[in-house]
Design a protein around this motif. Structure first.
Motif, PDB file in Angstrom:
ATOM      1  N   GLU A 102       1.354   5.122   1.916  1.00 17.56           N
ATOM      2  CA  GLU A 102       0.833   5.719   3.178  1.00 17.56           C
ATOM      3  C   GLU A 102       1.427   7.301   3.147  1.00 17.56           C
ATOM      4  N   ARG A 145      -4.070   6.422   3.715  1.00 18.48           N
ATOM      5  CA  ARG A 145      -3.796   4.989   3.242  1.00 18.48           C
ATOM      6  C   ARG A 145      -4.380   4.636   1.890  1.00 18.48           C
ATOM      7  N   GLN A 171      -7.942   6.533   8.521  1.00 16.84           N
ATOM      8  CA  GLN A 171      -6.967   6.751   7.364  1.00 16.84           C
ATOM      9  C   GLN A 171      -7.704   6.886   5.973  1.00 16.84           C
ATOM     10  N   TYR A 190       0.874  -1.319   0.041  1.00 15.59           N
ATOM     11  CA  TYR A 190      -0.032  -0.009  -0.107  1.00 15.59           C
ATOM     12  C   TYR A 190       0.744   1.159  -0.170  1.00 15.59           C
TER      13      TYR A 190
END
Length: 210
Positions: A66, A166, A97, A64
């Protein structure tokens, strides 16, 4: 496994139904994304291509992006041709997030490298509110606004309360067309050839070159 669905809040172009498994292959634009030139700004743990995944990896949460300094993030995604966009696919979060919204800025032809100041001042082509959830969100766009995009920049201006944002997965659905390029042939004349130019009579009747 989480269920993918459309979000009814995203306008008349959206419909509430599960995304058929086959649909992700029929008009998924993954193979037409120029992944080598995907760029993420303010991403702590990647450069951008990490979240542009093939359809079968869309639920993977090990890879991912972030955000770093704050909760804003920009991801610029160029295509290998022209795209008539139908929908944006996103997996984000979790919880606070999750970005509060996503703005899509479309570029045609020459690709602009938009930074945070430029993209925040530019009117988005379309934007959506993003609900919290672990599923894949499908956001149907207004097709008339995305007729032949060569690049789409995603701007996540803020999270829903966390210090960072995120993003797990970014995908697109639509139609791809190869970029048409025609060679430009230019003939340069090193020295003028008098035979190639018409003669003009002077004021005394003499023939003069133009």
């Amino acid at each position: 496994m989480p269920h993918e669905h459309n979000h009814g809040h995203c306008g008349e172009e959206c419909h509430d139904h599960d995304i058929p498994e086959a649909q992700g292959h029929r008009d998924n634009l993954y193979t037409h994304i120029d992944r080598d030139n995907v760029v993420a700004l303010n991403a702590e743990n990647g450069n951008g291509p990490e979240v542009v995944k093939p359809w079968h990896e869309r639920l993977d949460e090990e890879v991912y992006l972030e955000s770093d300094a704050d909760d804003q993030m920009v991801i610029r995604i160029p295509f290998t041709g022209s795209v008539k966009l139908r929908a944006l696919l996103l997996k984000v979060g979790p919880g606070e997030q999750t970005p509060a919204k996503v703005s899509l800025v479309t570029q045609f032809g020459n690709i602009d490298h938009l930074d945070f100041n430029e993209i925040s001042e530019r009117k988005p082509t379309q934007e959506f509110n993003v609900p919290q959830g672990r599923e894949i969100g499908e956001y149907h766009v207004m097709a008339a606004k995305f007729p032949a995009a060569t690049s789409i920049t995603l701007f996540f201006p803020a999270s829903q309360g966390a210090d960072t944002t995120r993003v797990y997965y970014v995908g697109f659905l639509g139609q791809w067309t190869a970029r048409k390029t025609e060679p430009v042939i230019t003939v340069y004349e090193s020295r003028a050839n008098p035979a190639d130019h018409p003669k003009i009579k002077g004021i005394h009747g003499a023939m003069q070159m133009p």
